[in-house]
Design a protein around this motif. Structure first.
Motif, short mmCIF file in Angstrom:
data_model
loop_
_atom_site.label_atom_id
_atom_site.label_comp_id
_atom_site.label_asym_id
_atom_site.label_seq_id
_atom_site.Cartn_x
_atom_site.Cartn_y
_atom_site.Cartn_z
N TYR A 180 0.85 -1.19 0.00
CA TYR A 180 0.00 0.00 0.00
C TYR A 180 0.88 1.24 0.00
O TYR A 180 1.84 1.32 0.77
CB TYR A 180 -0.87 0.06 1.25
N THR A 181 0.53 2.23 -0.83
CA THR A 181 1.20 3.52 -0.83
C THR A 181 0.15 4.59 -0.59
O THR A 181 -0.85 4.65 -1.30
CB THR A 181 1.89 3.79 -2.19
N LEU A 182 0.37 5.40 0.45
CA LEU A 182 -0.56 6.48 0.79
C LEU A 182 0.14 7.80 0.52
O LEU A 182 1.30 7.99 0.88
CB LEU A 182 -0.97 6.38 2.26
N THR A 183 -0.57 8.73 -0.15
CA THR A 183 0.02 9.99 -0.57
C THR A 183 -0.86 11.15 -0.13
O THR A 183 -2.06 11.15 -0.39
CB THR A 183 0.16 10.03 -2.11
N GLY A 184 -0.26 12.14 0.52
CA GLY A 184 -1.00 13.34 0.89
C GLY A 184 -2.08 13.07 1.93
O GLY A 184 -1.98 12.15 2.74
N TYR A 185 -3.13 13.86 1.88
CA TYR A 185 -4.24 13.72 2.82
C TYR A 185 -5.12 12.55 2.43
O TYR A 185 -5.39 12.33 1.25
CB TYR A 185 -5.08 15.01 2.86
N ALA A 186 -5.57 11.82 3.43
CA ALA A 186 -6.41 10.65 3.17
C ALA A 186 -7.79 11.06 2.68
O ALA A 186 -8.42 11.96 3.25
CB ALA A 186 -6.53 9.82 4.44
N ASP A 187 -8.24 10.42 1.65
CA ASP A 187 -9.62 10.53 1.17
C ASP A 187 -10.30 9.25 1.68
O ASP A 187 -10.10 8.17 1.13
CB ASP A 187 -9.64 10.60 -0.35
N VAL A 188 -11.06 9.38 2.75
CA VAL A 188 -11.61 8.22 3.45
C VAL A 188 -12.43 7.32 2.52
O VAL A 188 -12.29 6.10 2.55
CB VAL A 188 -12.44 8.66 4.68
N GLU A 189 -13.27 7.90 1.70
CA GLU A 189 -14.09 7.10 0.79
C GLU A 189 -13.22 6.34 -0.22
O GLU A 189 -13.50 5.19 -0.54
CB GLU A 189 -15.12 7.97 0.07
N GLU A 190 -12.18 6.99 -0.70
CA GLU A 190 -11.27 6.34 -1.64
C GLU A 190 -10.53 5.18 -0.96
O GLU A 190 -10.38 4.10 -1.53
CB GLU A 190 -10.27 7.35 -2.19
N HIS A 191 -10.10 5.39 0.27
CA HIS A 191 -9.42 4.33 1.02
C HIS A 191 -10.35 3.14 1.26
O HIS A 191 -9.92 1.98 1.14
CB HIS A 191 -8.87 4.87 2.35
N LYS A 192 -11.59 3.41 1.57
CA LYS A 192 -12.56 2.33 1.76
C LYS A 192 -12.69 1.50 0.48
O LYS A 192 -12.69 0.27 0.53
CB LYS A 192 -13.94 2.89 2.13
N LYS A 193 -12.78 2.18 -0.67
CA LYS A 193 -12.88 1.48 -1.95
C LYS A 193 -11.65 0.61 -2.20
O LYS A 193 -11.76 -0.52 -2.68
CB LYS A 193 -13.05 2.48 -3.10
N MET A 194 -10.47 1.15 -1.86
CA MET A 194 -9.24 0.40 -2.06
C MET A 194 -9.23 -0.87 -1.21
O MET A 194 -8.94 -1.96 -1.71
CB MET A 194 -8.02 1.26 -1.71
N TYR A 195 -9.55 -0.74 0.08
CA TYR A 195 -9.51 -1.90 0.97
C TYR A 195 -10.56 -2.94 0.58
O TYR A 195 -10.30 -4.14 0.64
CB TYR A 195 -9.66 -1.47 2.43
N ILE A 196 -11.74 -2.50 0.15
CA ILE A 196 -12.76 -3.45 -0.31
C ILE A 196 -12.27 -4.20 -1.54
O ILE A 196 -12.44 -5.42 -1.65
CB ILE A 196 -14.10 -2.73 -0.57
N LYS A 197 -11.63 -3.47 -2.46
CA LYS A 197 -11.09 -4.11 -3.67
C LYS A 197 -10.03 -5.15 -3.31
O LYS A 197 -10.01 -6.25 -3.85
CB LYS A 197 -10.50 -3.03 -4.59
N VAL A 198 -9.15 -4.83 -2.35
CA VAL A 198 -8.12 -5.78 -1.92
C VAL A 198 -8.77 -6.97 -1.22
O VAL A 198 -8.37 -8.12 -1.44
CB VAL A 198 -7.06 -5.09 -1.04
N PHE A 199 -9.75 -6.74 -0.37
CA PHE A 199 -10.43 -7.85 0.31
C PHE A 199 -11.07 -8.79 -0.71
O PHE A 199 -11.02 -10.01 -0.56
CB PHE A 199 -11.48 -7.34 1.30
N ASP A 200 -11.68 -8.24 -1.74
CA ASP A 200 -12.25 -9.06 -2.81
C ASP A 200 -11.16 -9.88 -3.51
O ASP A 200 -11.34 -11.05 -3.81
CB ASP A 200 -12.99 -8.20 -3.83
N PHE A 201 -10.03 -9.25 -3.76
CA PHE A 201 -8.89 -9.92 -4.40
C PHE A 201 -8.40 -11.09 -3.54
O PHE A 201 -8.03 -12.14 -4.04
CB PHE A 201 -7.76 -8.91 -4.63
#
Length: 57
Positions: A23-44
């Motif tokens: 995981y690479t995090l850049t700048g300020y967290a966009d909470v909704e975007e992070h949720k989408k990322m983690y859901i995508k990884v969990f599906d993977f």
């Protein structure tokens, strides 16, 4: 490396030979975007073995 998710504030990549998600995090967290990322990884993870996670903060 295989890109699983890429957004403006976060990215998730899969390193197949190590069975690792990087995981690479850049700048300020966009909470909704992070949720989408983690859901995508969990599906993977449903169909791929993952033994570790690595965060680049």
């Amino acid at each position: 490396m295989e890109t699983l998710f890429e957004g403006k504030s976060c990215k998730a990549e899969y390193i197949k030979e190590k069975k690792l998600v990087f995981y690479t995090l850049t700048g300020y967290a966009d909470v909704e975007e992070h949720k989408k990322m983690y859901i995508k990884v969990f599906d993977f993870m449903q169909s791929n073995k993952i033994v570790a996670f690595l965060h680049d903060l």
